[in-house]
Design a protein around this motif. Structure first.
Motif, PDB file in Angstrom:
ATOM      1  N   VAL A   1       0.835  -1.203   0.000  1.00 15.00           N
ATOM      2  CA  VAL A   1       0.000   0.000   0.000  1.00 15.00           C
ATOM      3  C   VAL A   1       0.873   1.257   0.000  1.00 15.00           C
ATOM      4  O   VAL A   1       0.629   2.188  -0.768  1.00 15.00           O
ATOM      5  CB  VAL A   1      -0.963  -0.005   1.204  1.00 15.00           C
ATOM      6  CG1 VAL A   1      -1.685   1.319   1.330  1.00 15.00           C
ATOM      7  CG2 VAL A   1      -1.968  -1.140   1.073  1.00 15.00           C
TER       8      VAL A   1
ATOM      9  N   TYR B   1       1.094   4.099  -2.889  1.00 18.20           N
ATOM     10  CA  TYR B   1       0.833   5.500  -2.542  1.00 18.20           C
ATOM     11  C   TYR B   1       1.970   6.389  -3.027  1.00 18.20           C
ATOM     12  O   TYR B   1       1.734   7.405  -3.692  1.00 18.20           O
ATOM     13  CB  TYR B   1       0.657   5.615  -1.029  1.00 18.20           C
ATOM     14  CG  TYR B   1       0.301   6.992  -0.541  1.00 18.20           C
ATOM     15  CD1 TYR B   1      -0.968   7.514  -0.749  1.00 18.20           C
ATOM     16  CD2 TYR B   1       1.223   7.779   0.139  1.00 18.20           C
ATOM     17  CE1 TYR B   1      -1.314   8.769  -0.298  1.00 18.20           C
ATOM     18  CE2 TYR B   1       0.892   9.032   0.597  1.00 18.20           C
ATOM     19  CZ  TYR B   1      -0.373   9.525   0.380  1.00 18.20           C
ATOM     20  OH  TYR B   1      -0.703  10.777   0.820  1.00 18.20           O
TER      21      TYR B   1
ATOM     22  N   GLN C   1      -4.904  11.374  -1.791  1.00 16.67           N
ATOM     23  CA  GLN C   1      -4.898  11.363  -0.329  1.00 16.67           C
ATOM     24  C   GLN C   1      -6.281  11.020   0.212  1.00 16.67           C
ATOM     25  O   GLN C   1      -6.406  10.249   1.166  1.00 16.67           O
ATOM     26  CB  GLN C   1      -4.430  12.713   0.207  1.00 16.67           C
ATOM     27  CG  GLN C   1      -2.978  12.976  -0.042  1.00 16.67           C
ATOM     28  CD  GLN C   1      -2.578  14.410   0.264  1.00 16.67           C
ATOM     29  OE1 GLN C   1      -3.419  15.298   0.410  1.00 16.67           O
ATOM     30  NE2 GLN C   1      -1.281  14.640   0.338  1.00 16.67           N
TER      31      GLN C   1
ATOM     32  N   PHE D   1      -7.022   7.196  -0.231  1.00 11.91           N
ATOM     33  CA  PHE D   1      -6.297   6.353   0.713  1.00 11.91           C
ATOM     34  C   PHE D   1      -6.842   6.548   2.130  1.00 11.91           C
ATOM     35  O   PHE D   1      -6.959   5.591   2.890  1.00 11.91           O
ATOM     36  CB  PHE D   1      -4.796   6.634   0.658  1.00 11.91           C
ATOM     37  CG  PHE D   1      -4.099   5.868  -0.431  1.00 11.91           C
ATOM     38  CD1 PHE D   1      -3.441   4.697  -0.136  1.00 11.91           C
ATOM     39  CD2 PHE D   1      -4.111   6.312  -1.736  1.00 11.91           C
ATOM     40  CE1 PHE D   1      -2.804   3.970  -1.127  1.00 11.91           C
ATOM     41  CE2 PHE D   1      -3.476   5.601  -2.737  1.00 11.91           C
ATOM     42  CZ  PHE D   1      -2.821   4.435  -2.437  1.00 11.91           C
TER      43      PHE D   1
ATOM     44  N   LYS E   1      -8.630   3.515   4.567  1.00  9.38           N
ATOM     45  CA  LYS E   1      -7.677   3.048   5.582  1.00  9.38           C
ATOM     46  C   LYS E   1      -8.335   2.198   6.666  1.00  9.38           C
ATOM     47  O   LYS E   1      -7.657   1.417   7.318  1.00  9.38           O
ATOM     48  CB  LYS E   1      -6.937   4.219   6.222  1.00  9.38           C
ATOM     49  CG  LYS E   1      -7.746   4.996   7.230  1.00  9.38           C
ATOM     50  CD  LYS E   1      -6.931   6.055   7.896  1.00  9.38           C
ATOM     51  CE  LYS E   1      -7.764   6.718   8.970  1.00  9.38           C
ATOM     52  NZ  LYS E   1      -6.991   7.619   9.769  1.00  9.38           N
TER      53      LYS E   1
ATOM     54  N   GLY F   1      -6.086   0.369  -7.331  1.00 10.33           N
ATOM     55  CA  GLY F   1      -5.013   1.362  -7.346  1.00 10.33           C
ATOM     56  C   GLY F   1      -3.878   0.956  -8.263  1.00 10.33           C
ATOM     57  O   GLY F   1      -3.325   1.793  -8.986  1.00 10.33           O
TER      58      GLY F   1
END
Length: 70
Positions: free
Chosen positions: A9, A13, A36, A39, A43, A58
């Motif tokens: 992850v 990112y 942002q 994610f 989370k 993603g």
């Protein structure tokens, strides 16, 4: 299917943020806030299937040069 891990992850990112610097037709600040937000929104996922699905989405987005439909 992509195997979910914290390292995977974080790598995704960082890769998405770095790739965003090369955008020509999209506002850089908009892109950063969108990544942002996505994610942050995901989370708190608990089920491993959900985590793997979001990681897969993603990775697809990144592999298609920040485009494409999932």
């Amino acid at each position: 299917m992509a195997m979910w891990s914290r390292a995977a992850v974080l790598k995704l990112y960082c890769s998405l943020l770095c790739e965003g610097h090369q955008l020509k037709y999209t506002d850089h600040e908009f892109y950063l806030s969108f990544v942002q937000w996505k994610f942050h929104k995901n989370k708190d996922l608990i089920r491993p299937e959900d985590k793997e699905r979001q990681l897969e989405k993603g990775m697809f987005f990144f592999q298609n040069k920040l485009g494409g439909l999932v």
